[in-house]
Design an enzyme around this catalytic site. Structure first.
Site, short mmCIF file in Angstrom:
data_model
loop_
_atom_site.label_atom_id
_atom_site.label_comp_id
_atom_site.label_asym_id
_atom_site.label_seq_id
_atom_site.Cartn_x
_atom_site.Cartn_y
_atom_site.Cartn_z
N LYS A 47 0.82 -1.19 0.00
CA LYS A 47 0.00 0.00 0.00
C LYS A 47 0.86 1.25 0.00
O LYS A 47 0.38 2.37 -0.22
CB LYS A 47 -0.86 0.03 1.27
N GLU A 103 7.54 3.24 -6.44
CA GLU A 103 7.69 2.79 -5.06
C GLU A 103 7.82 3.96 -4.10
O GLU A 103 8.20 5.07 -4.49
CB GLU A 103 8.94 1.90 -4.94
N ASP A 104 7.54 3.69 -2.85
CA ASP A 104 7.73 4.69 -1.81
C ASP A 104 9.18 4.74 -1.34
O ASP A 104 9.76 5.80 -1.22
CB ASP A 104 6.78 4.43 -0.63
N ASP A 107 14.96 0.30 0.68
CA ASP A 107 15.80 0.20 1.88
C ASP A 107 16.89 -0.82 1.58
O ASP A 107 17.94 -0.48 1.03
CB ASP A 107 14.92 -0.18 3.06
N LYS A 135 17.30 4.67 0.90
CA LYS A 135 18.21 4.65 2.07
C LYS A 135 19.58 4.14 1.66
O LYS A 135 19.71 3.45 0.64
CB LYS A 135 17.61 3.74 3.14
N PHE A 156 14.20 4.97 10.37
CA PHE A 156 12.86 4.53 10.03
C PHE A 156 11.95 5.75 9.90
O PHE A 156 11.86 6.56 10.81
CB PHE A 156 12.32 3.56 11.08
N VAL A 157 11.30 5.87 8.75
CA VAL A 157 10.44 7.03 8.50
C VAL A 157 8.99 6.60 8.26
O VAL A 157 8.73 5.47 7.86
CB VAL A 157 10.93 7.86 7.29
N ASP A 163 4.21 3.40 6.58
CA ASP A 163 3.53 3.14 7.86
C ASP A 163 4.47 2.60 8.92
O ASP A 163 5.56 2.10 8.63
CB ASP A 163 2.42 2.12 7.66
N ARG A 169 0.23 6.45 7.59
CA ARG A 169 0.30 6.51 6.12
C ARG A 169 -0.29 7.81 5.59
O ARG A 169 0.14 8.33 4.56
CB ARG A 169 -0.49 5.35 5.49
#
Ligand code: IMP
Length: 183
Positions: A47, A103-104, A107, A135, A156-157, A163, A169
Site C-alpha cells: 500500500k 515505489e515509496d 531500503d 536509504k 525509520f520514517v 507506515d 500513512r
C-alpha cells in the site's frame, strides 16, 4: 493529516509536503522525456506507493495507465527479508510494455529486486524503477533505480504512504518517529 496532529509521535519532519510535490513534478518531467513515445505502464506496489502514484501520475503531462500489485514480504518489525509472496497480481498482461515500478522507499532493495525480476520474467519490453525515497543500504544490492526522489539517512520514517504498524500513512510529510512509539 499534518505533522502538528501527531506532534507527540513524531521526532522530526524530514520532507515537507511542498518538498515532496516539487520533487515529484521534477521526476514526472524526467519520466515524460524518457517515456512519452513508449508504451508506459505505471505499476504501484500496495500500500506504501499509493500516495506517490497518486501525485506522480497526476504530475505527468500526458496519459499513463496504472496497475497495482500487493505483496507480502516475510519479515518481522522494521526489516524486510526479501522473501516475497504475491497477494494481488497485476490485472494487465505486460508483454512488450515499458513498465515503470513506482515505489515509496528502497531500503535493503530486496523486495524491489524480487519484483523487478518477477516482472522482467513476463517479457516486458523494459522494467525500470522510480522511488520517492532511498536509504543508504540500497547501495549494497545490485539494483538499478532509475529515478530517485530523495536519498535519506538510515532511519525509520513514516508518512506519505509509509507506515509503522499500519499507522501514519495519511501523514502529508515524511517524518521520523519518536523512540517511545517503538517501545
Ligand atoms: P526493502 O526490501 O528493505 O527495500 O524494503 C522495502 C519495504 O520495506 C518498503 O516498501 C516498505 O514497505 C518497508 N520499509 C523500509 N524502510 C521503511 C521505513 O523507513 N519506513 C516504513 N517502511 C519501510
Amino acid at each position: 493529516m499534518d505533522a502538528h496532529h501527531m506532534t507527540g509521535d513524531l521526532d522530526r519532519v524530514l520532507l515537507t509536503e511542498e518538498q515532496i510535490m516539487t520533487r515529484l513534478q521534477g521526476l514526472a518531467d524526467e519520466i515524460w522525456v524518457d517515456y512519452h513515445d513508449r508504451d508506459l505502464l505505471l505499476v504501484g506496489v500496495l500500500k506504501g506507493a499509493v500516495m506517490v502514484m497518486s501525485d506522480l501520475s497526476r504530475a505527468l503531462p500526458g496519459s499513463a495507465p496504472m496497475d497495482w500489485m500487493a505483496i507480502s514480504s516475510y519479515g518481522s518489525g522494521t526489516k524486510s527479508s526479501g522473501v516475497v509472496r504475491i497477494l494481488k497480481d497485476l490485472d494487465t498482461d505486460i508483454t512488450g510494455r515499458d513498465v515503470l515500478i513506482v515505489e515509496d522507499i528502497v531500503d535493503s532493495g530486496l523486495t524491489l529486486s524480487w519484483i523487478q525480476a518477477n516482472l522482467a520474467s513476463r517479457n516486458a519490453a523494459s522494467v525500470e524503477i522510480c522511488t520517492l525515497l532511498r536509504k543508504p543500504d540500497a547501495a549494497k544490492v545490485p539494483i538499478d533505480v532509475k529515478y530517485v526522489g530523495f536519498d535519506i539517512p538510515n532511519e525509520f520514517v513514516v508518512g506519505y504512504g509509509l507506515d509503522y504498524a499500519e499507522k501514519y500513512r495519511n501523514l502529508r510529510c515524511v517524518a521520523t518517529l519518536a523512540p517511545h512509539v517503538y517501545e
